[in-house]
Design an enzyme around this catalytic site. Structure first.
Site, PDB file in Angstrom:
ATOM      1  CB  ILE A  92      -0.954  -0.018   1.226  1.00 55.39           C
ATOM      2  CG1 ILE A  92      -1.980  -1.150   1.072  1.00 55.39           C
ATOM      3  CG2 ILE A  92      -1.651   1.331   1.397  1.00 55.39           C
ATOM      4  CD1 ILE A  92      -2.842  -1.413   2.297  1.00 55.39           C
ATOM      5  CG  ASP A 109      10.012   0.244   4.159  1.00 51.62           C
ATOM      6  OD1 ASP A 109      10.389  -0.573   5.027  1.00 51.62           O
ATOM      7  OD2 ASP A 109       8.926   0.149   3.564  1.00 51.62           O
ATOM      8  CE  LYS A 117       2.102 -17.492  17.435  1.00 47.72           C
ATOM      9  NZ  LYS A 117       1.945 -18.851  16.957  1.00 47.72           N
ATOM     10  CG  LEU A 118      -5.920 -17.899  18.870  1.00 52.55           C
ATOM     11  CD1 LEU A 118      -6.337 -19.320  19.233  1.00 52.55           C
ATOM     12  CD2 LEU A 118      -7.136 -17.067  18.470  1.00 52.55           C
ATOM     13  CG  LEU A 119      -4.887 -12.146  24.805  1.00 51.52           C
ATOM     14  CD1 LEU A 119      -3.819 -11.163  24.340  1.00 51.52           C
ATOM     15  CD2 LEU A 119      -6.029 -11.402  25.481  1.00 51.52           C
ATOM     16  CB  ALA A 120      -4.745 -18.288  25.016  1.00 52.99           C
ATOM     17  CG  ASN A 148      -9.846 -10.464  12.272  1.00 43.46           C
ATOM     18  OD1 ASN A 148     -10.736 -11.314  12.274  1.00 43.46           O
ATOM     19  ND2 ASN A 148      -8.978 -10.333  11.290  1.00 43.46           N
ATOM     20  CE1 TYR A 202      -2.202  -4.631  11.438  1.00 42.64           C
ATOM     21  CE2 TYR A 202      -4.550  -5.130  11.286  1.00 42.64           C
ATOM     22  CZ  TYR A 202      -3.400  -4.590  10.736  1.00 42.64           C
ATOM     23  OH  TYR A 202      -3.435  -4.009   9.493  1.00 42.64           O
ATOM     24  CE  LYS A 229      -2.798  -1.087  11.359  1.00 46.36           C
ATOM     25  NZ  LYS A 229      -1.987  -0.064  10.660  1.00 46.36           N
TER      26      LYS A 229
HETATM   27  P1  NAD Z   1       3.253  -4.599   3.770  1.00 50.30           P
HETATM   28  O1  NAD Z   1       3.740  -5.555   4.804  1.00 50.30           O
HETATM   29  O2  NAD Z   1       3.148  -5.074   2.379  1.00 50.30           O
HETATM   30  O3  NAD Z   1       4.131  -3.255   3.797  1.00 50.30           O
HETATM   31  C1  NAD Z   1       4.440  -2.611   5.011  1.00 50.30           C
HETATM   32  C2  NAD Z   1       5.716  -1.819   4.830  1.00 50.30           C
HETATM   33  O4  NAD Z   1       6.021  -1.206   6.089  1.00 50.30           O
HETATM   34  C3  NAD Z   1       6.904  -2.696   4.446  1.00 50.30           C
HETATM   35  O5  NAD Z   1       7.600  -2.135   3.362  1.00 50.30           O
HETATM   36  C4  NAD Z   1       7.750  -2.703   5.703  1.00 50.30           C
HETATM   37  O6  NAD Z   1       9.154  -2.844   5.462  1.00 50.30           O
HETATM   38  C5  NAD Z   1       7.421  -1.344   6.308  1.00 50.30           C
HETATM   39  N1  NAD Z   1       7.734  -1.305   7.737  1.00 50.30           N
HETATM   40  C6  NAD Z   1       7.438  -2.237   8.663  1.00 50.30           C
HETATM   41  N2  NAD Z   1       7.975  -1.879   9.850  1.00 50.30           N
HETATM   42  C7  NAD Z   1       8.605  -0.698   9.653  1.00 50.30           C
HETATM   43  C8  NAD Z   1       9.354   0.159  10.501  1.00 50.30           C
HETATM   44  N3  NAD Z   1       9.564  -0.132  11.791  1.00 50.30           N
HETATM   45  N4  NAD Z   1       9.866   1.288   9.977  1.00 50.30           N
HETATM   46  C9  NAD Z   1       9.688   1.604   8.667  1.00 50.30           C
HETATM   47  N5  NAD Z   1       8.991   0.811   7.821  1.00 50.30           N
HETATM   48  C10 NAD Z   1       8.460  -0.326   8.313  1.00 50.30           C
HETATM   49  O7  NAD Z   1       1.845  -4.080   4.323  1.00 50.30           O
HETATM   50  P2  NAD Z   1       0.587  -3.460   3.542  1.00 50.30           P
HETATM   51  O8  NAD Z   1      -0.385  -4.542   3.330  1.00 50.30           O
HETATM   52  O9  NAD Z   1       1.039  -2.649   2.407  1.00 50.30           O
HETATM   53  O10 NAD Z   1      -0.004  -2.528   4.689  1.00 50.30           O
HETATM   54  C11 NAD Z   1       0.305  -1.142   4.787  1.00 50.30           C
HETATM   55  C12 NAD Z   1      -0.502  -0.563   5.948  1.00 50.30           C
HETATM   56  O11 NAD Z   1      -1.897  -0.802   5.735  1.00 50.30           O
HETATM   57  C13 NAD Z   1      -0.174  -1.164   7.304  1.00 50.30           C
HETATM   58  O12 NAD Z   1      -0.255  -0.167   8.305  1.00 50.30           O
HETATM   59  C14 NAD Z   1      -1.287  -2.173   7.495  1.00 50.30           C
HETATM   60  O13 NAD Z   1      -1.519  -2.467   8.861  1.00 50.30           O
HETATM   61  C15 NAD Z   1      -2.452  -1.447   6.864  1.00 50.30           C
HETATM   62  N6  NAD Z   1      -3.536  -2.341   6.432  1.00 50.30           N
HETATM   63  C16 NAD Z   1      -3.359  -3.255   5.431  1.00 50.30           C
HETATM   64  C17 NAD Z   1      -4.414  -4.086   5.059  1.00 50.30           C
HETATM   65  C18 NAD Z   1      -4.306  -5.109   3.947  1.00 50.30           C
HETATM   66  O14 NAD Z   1      -5.287  -5.800   3.681  1.00 50.30           O
HETATM   67  N7  NAD Z   1      -3.173  -5.230   3.272  1.00 50.30           N
HETATM   68  C19 NAD Z   1      -5.623  -4.005   5.742  1.00 50.30           C
HETATM   69  C20 NAD Z   1      -5.770  -3.068   6.747  1.00 50.30           C
HETATM   70  C21 NAD Z   1      -4.727  -2.243   7.084  1.00 50.30           C
END
Ligand code: NAD
Length: 479
Positions: free
Chosen positions: A248, A267, A324-327, A376, A382, A386
């Protein structure tokens, strides 16, 4: 990442087979391409009284003047509507809604594939009488239900205006344009609250600055605002996107650059090579940085100022999963998710605001998730992170928009199931279920989230503050 089922049920022999077997056939969604028309056909504006220059009439004029759309205010069985806009801003009692709703009912079968239904109504307010509150809340429930009845890639969304926002303010029209357009392909069943953000928004001043005289004024106050019609609303702006090496974040960086911004992609050093590729592709710069570092805010600001002369837009996208499940949850897994997804966002935003790091009015967009809204199984860490993002977004929004605040906006985008490497790691059956349990019966693409973020970062969205916009195809999980 692709959803091969959507392709299969829309082409050749497998399409016929799927039809015969009665399998769900998610539509191929229309997505934005430069030069394409805003809607797939004429726009029908419903509501108001014929011959009276009321809110429906103002919306119709604005769609015509500002966006050059083919706008009608009368139903016509021969037309395939690209969109139906339902104006209910003047409804004060439940019975005021029925005439307009029945007009929508009569025209709904004429909605084209990938068409749009957009309601425009007033946001419930603490000062509302019970009758007014009931009417306003009712519109929201109605819209969410209509969205669930639409097929063939059509969506339904709502613009909810606060009482100080004219129906044809720049922010109202910019939000309407986003919902009408192919940019909102995977946004469905959502309601965005829009406030009166600027003097022009609040005071219904004409383009010349003169107060408008109400009835009989055809041009909308926003008609002369180029920021809501341009293809490059972020021209001259500097944006920072964290977690931009892939998924994303990479698509957000591309989309903000397409819209004119200079983009700093951030990144972890381990993703440095991929990050450099993205930066080169979009003519931006790369900053290798772990967002959990104590000095992350300072390093972002230093880089943005040194390389691009300032900072306007901040997108908190970096995120991780440690399901992970919370347990069975270890402290390591809990702490890692909270540190990256939540604490880093808080620390960086607080630093940048405290240091007066933004050049003008800040635009902050943070990635939440539908898991943070609905919860979830297996994602307690997570979901905490969020939901926490939603909490700080609302708090920062109050701070920015408050009487002593610097202006600007803080909003969150909550994706549902999006096709990325993150979701490719989900077990097959869970993944397949997650894809189908939405009104659009498919997962979204990273660009769908990116388009929502680009809209929230744009000048036209100045009146959208403290909102959580779900990009989930109206997932059945949560609202
Ligand atoms: P992804 O794992 O493909 O990409 C995440 C990126 O964040 C990676 O490039 C990773 O290297 C970088 N990253 C992780 N830890 C980092 C850190 N400490 N410092 C700098 N960069 C770091 O994930 P995605 O699916 O593209 O998701 C992007 C965002 O959207 C996330 O916040 C995710 O929680 C949220 N999101 C995604 C979905 C989905 O369905 N893909 C759904 C809901 C929310």
């Amino acid at each position: 990442m692709t959803d091969s089922y959507v392709q299969a049920v829309n082409s050749g022999f497998t399409k016929t087979l799927a039809k015969k077997l009665g399998l769900p056939r998610p539509a191929v969604l229309r997505r934005h391409r430069a030069g394409d028309p805003l809607t797939v056909g004429p726009v029908l504006v419903l509501g108001g009284t014929p011959g009276v220059h009321d809110d429906a009439d103002r919306v119709a004029s604005a769609l015509l003047d500002t966006f050059g759309l083919d706008v009608r205010q009368n139903a016509d069985d021969q037309i395939r509507w690209g969109a139906i806009v339902v104006v209910l801003t003047q409804a004060e009692r439940p019975q005021d809604v029925s005439g307009t709703v029945m007009a929508l009912s009569a025209s709904l079968r004429g909605l084209a594939p990938n068409g749009r239904v957009v309601t425009i109504s007033r946001a419930p307010d603490d000062g509302d009488s019970p009758e007014l509150a009931a009417t306003r809340e009712g519109v929201e429930g109605f819209l969410r239900s209509v969205a669930k009845e639409l097929r063939n890639g059509a969506t339904g969304n709502g613009v909810q205006l606060t009482d100080d926002a004219p129906v044809d303010s720049a922010s109202s029209l910019a939000t309407l344009r986003f919902f009408l357009s192919a940019r909102s392909a995977f946004v469905d069943g959502q309601v965005l609250r829009v406030g009166g953000s600027t003097a022009a928004d609040r005071g219904t001043t004409s383009a010349s600055g003169e107060p408008s005289s109400g009835a009989g004024v055809a041009a909308s106050p926003a008609a002369a605002d180029p920021s809501i019609t341009t293809d490059r609303p972020l021209q001259g702006k500097v944006a920072v996107v964290t977690g931009a090496a892939r998924g994303i974040g990479a698509e957000v960086a591309r989309t903000l650059a397409r819209d004119g911004a200079k983009v700093v992609v951030v990144d972890v050093p381990a993703a440095g090579e991929q990050l450099a590729k993205i930066a080169n592709e979009i003519g931006g710069t790369a900053l290798q940085l772990d967002v959990t570092a104590d000095d992350a805010g300072a390093r972002i600001l230093e880089h943005a100022r040194a390389r691009h002369g300032g900072l306007d837009v901040l997108v908190h996208n970096a995120g991780i999963l440690r399901d992970k499940l919370l347990a069975n949850m270890s402290a390591d897994k809990w702490d890692a998710v909270v540190a990256v997804n939540l604490a880093a966002q808080l620390r960086i935003t607080e630093y940048l605001l405290g240091a007066n790091g933004f050049s003008g009015e800040p635009r902050i967009v943070s990635l939440a998730s539908t898991s943070g809204i609905a919860g979830n199984r297996g994602q307690a860490n997570y979901a905490f992170s969020k939901a926490g993002v939603i909490g700080h977004t609302r708090a920062f929004a109050r701070l920015l928009g408050g009487p002593a605040g610097p202006g600007g906006t803080a909003n969150a985008v909550a994706p549902g199931f999006i096709e990325t490497e993150m979701t490719a790691s989900i077990p097959f059956v869970t993944r397949e279920v997650a894809r189908r349990v939405s009104s659009l019966q498919q997962g979204g693409q990273p660009v769908d989230v990116a388009e929502a973020i680009a809209f929230l970062a744009s000048p036209g969205a100045a009146g959208v503050n403290g909102q959580v916009l779900r990009v989930c195809g109206q997932s059945l999980v949560g609202r």
